[in-house]
Design an enzyme around this catalytic site. Structure first.
Site, PDB file in Angstrom:
ATOM      1  N   SER A  92       0.831  -1.202   0.000  1.00 53.41           N
ATOM      2  CA  SER A  92       0.000   0.000   0.000  1.00 53.41           C
ATOM      3  C   SER A  92       0.872   1.262   0.000  1.00 53.41           C
ATOM      4  O   SER A  92       1.751   1.390  -0.857  1.00 53.41           O
ATOM      5  CB  SER A  92      -0.936  -0.069   1.211  1.00 53.41           C
ATOM      6  OG  SER A  92      -1.977   0.859   1.092  1.00 53.41           O
ATOM      7  N   GLN A  93       0.652   2.176   0.954  1.00 55.05           N
ATOM      8  CA  GLN A  93       1.468   3.392   0.984  1.00 55.05           C
ATOM      9  C   GLN A  93       2.970   3.070   0.984  1.00 55.05           C
ATOM     10  O   GLN A  93       3.788   3.843   0.462  1.00 55.05           O
ATOM     11  CB  GLN A  93       1.122   4.222   2.227  1.00 55.05           C
ATOM     12  CG  GLN A  93       2.026   5.429   2.418  1.00 55.05           C
ATOM     13  CD  GLN A  93       1.662   6.232   3.658  1.00 55.05           C
ATOM     14  OE1 GLN A  93       0.682   6.959   3.655  1.00 55.05           O
ATOM     15  NE2 GLN A  93       2.448   6.109   4.724  1.00 55.05           N
ATOM     16  N   ASP A 204     -10.316  -4.356  -4.397  1.00 60.90           N
ATOM     17  CA  ASP A 204      -9.486  -3.821  -3.325  1.00 60.90           C
ATOM     18  C   ASP A 204     -10.270  -2.920  -2.367  1.00 60.90           C
ATOM     19  O   ASP A 204     -10.152  -3.049  -1.151  1.00 60.90           O
ATOM     20  CB  ASP A 204      -8.317  -3.040  -3.943  1.00 60.90           C
ATOM     21  CG  ASP A 204      -7.400  -2.447  -2.912  1.00 60.90           C
ATOM     22  OD1 ASP A 204      -6.429  -3.120  -2.527  1.00 60.90           O
ATOM     23  OD2 ASP A 204      -7.663  -1.317  -2.453  1.00 60.90           O
ATOM     24  N   HIS A 259      -8.608  -4.824   0.391  1.00 64.17           N
ATOM     25  CA  HIS A 259      -7.301  -4.230   0.656  1.00 64.17           C
ATOM     26  C   HIS A 259      -6.533  -4.858   1.825  1.00 64.17           C
ATOM     27  O   HIS A 259      -5.358  -5.190   1.690  1.00 64.17           O
ATOM     28  CB  HIS A 259      -7.449  -2.722   0.881  1.00 64.17           C
ATOM     29  CG  HIS A 259      -6.144  -1.999   0.837  1.00 64.17           C
ATOM     30  ND1 HIS A 259      -5.359  -1.951  -0.301  1.00 64.17           N
ATOM     31  CD2 HIS A 259      -5.452  -1.325   1.793  1.00 64.17           C
ATOM     32  CE1 HIS A 259      -4.256  -1.264  -0.050  1.00 64.17           C
ATOM     33  NE2 HIS A 259      -4.289  -0.875   1.214  1.00 64.17           N
TER      34      HIS A 259
END
Ligand SMILES: *[C@@H]1O[C@H](CO)[C@@H](O)[C@H](O)[C@H]1NC(C)=O
Ligand SMILES: *[C@@H]1O[C@H](CO)[C@@H](O)[C@H](O)[C@H]1NC(C)=O
Ligand SMILES: *[C@@H]1O[C@H](CO)[C@@H](O)[C@H](O)[C@H]1NC(C)=O
Length: 278
Positions: A92-93, A204, A259
């Site tokens: 992710s980030q 997601d 996600h």
């Protein structure tokens, strides 16, 4: 004595998986990666796996450039002890953080760079955001104060491209959307990786558009433009096109994964990750 030495040598060759380093995402930390660590341990016994314990939870809201320098320090010392290189999995980030690490770390030895549902081309929208909120976020993000929050460093509003380009202090630099003197050097570092693996999917629910995990993104009409038609791909600004024509970009699109489950889903691990961790 000779036998012991020989046996050790054989063992290392047969069983010498490269160390794996994991960079976590927004509002999480190493704890979230216990299942993934176990998958790696079960399928590739003996692999050293490190989920880096830095900028966890609320601290993950700190600016991405700051996180890049912190994570780089720790990853550098792991690399120095891994003469055959390491694999990097970024969730992710964390994928944005890893893009900065790869660009700026000279002589890195990252073999497989695996982006696990990362908003690589930015984020616009999200699971709980009504449309009117998106404008507010853009106003909040595209100024000096907003840029102190990690999310704002990759907030990519397709209706405010000018503000994005002039005020976003992270993504446009990494993408080479704005010209700067470091680009050729960053590109060379990026091309130092051996494999790039892009994992994501339509269910997601957080990454918006989900195709950002595959380097796609919205145009000004919010139509998704895929990676190969992005301007920075076509002009090969940061090396993605070269890497792709080398045959080293691998996309793995999987449905029915929300996600927060990407890193604990064994099917995803088996089909998209395991083969790149040798
Ligand atoms: C992660 O592993 C733990 C312990 O093995 C298990 O109880 C849990 O259900 C797993 N989580 C997911 C999402 O698979
Ligand atoms: C890896 O698996 C082995 C065998 O199942 C186990 O003994 C060991 O504790 C595991 N290591 C880690 C780091 O989970
Ligand atoms: C795991 O991934 C498979 C697809 O590979 C999907 O069908 C399944 O629903 C996923 N499970 C979870 C808990 O996300």
């Amino acid at each position: 004595m000779f036998c012991v030495v020989l046996w050790t040598a054989v063992f290392v060759i047969v069983d010498g998986y490269r160390p794996v380093v994991i960079v976590h995402g927004l509002l999480d930390g190493p704890k979230q990666f216990i299942n993934l660590t176990n998958f790696i341990n079960e399928t590739h016994p003996g692999t050293s796996v490190t989920a880096i314990d830095l900028y966890d939870d609320m601290y993950s809201l700190m600016p991405i450039w700051l996180q890049v320098s912190g994570f780089s320090e720790q990853i550098k010392s792991i690399m120095e002890n891994a003469k055959d290189g390491i694999h990097l999995i970024c969730f992710s980030q964390g994928g944005l953080v890893c893009r900065g690490i790869i660009a700026t770390l000279p002589k890195h030895n990252v073999h497989s760079l695996i982006f696990l549902s990362s908003p690589l081309s930015g984020q616009y929208g999200g699971p709980i955001l009504p449309d009117c909120m998106k404008d507010c976020i853009s106003n909040l993000c595209y100024n000096v104060l907003g840029q102190h929050i990690s999310i704002c460093n990759y907030w990519n509003d397709p209706h405010h491209k000018e503000e994005y380009l002039s005020n976003n202090k992270y993504l446009p630099q990494i993408n080479g959307e704005i010209d700067h003197s470091k680009l050729p050097e960053w590109r060379e570092h990026f091309l130092g990786i051996k494999k790039l693996v892009l994992i994501g999917g339509p269910d997601d629910g957080v990454i918006t558009p989900w195709q950002s995990s595959q380097f796609g993104f919205y145009d000004s009409t919010e139509t998704v433009v895929e990676m190969k038609h992005q301007d920075w791909y076509v002009r090969d600004v940061f090396g993605l096109k070269t890497l792709d024509s080398r045959g080293d970009v691998h996309q793995c699109v999987v449905s029915d994964v929300q996600h927060i489950f990407w890193h604990s889903n064994f099917t995803v691990y088996k089909s998209c990750i395991e083969k790149w961790l040798t």
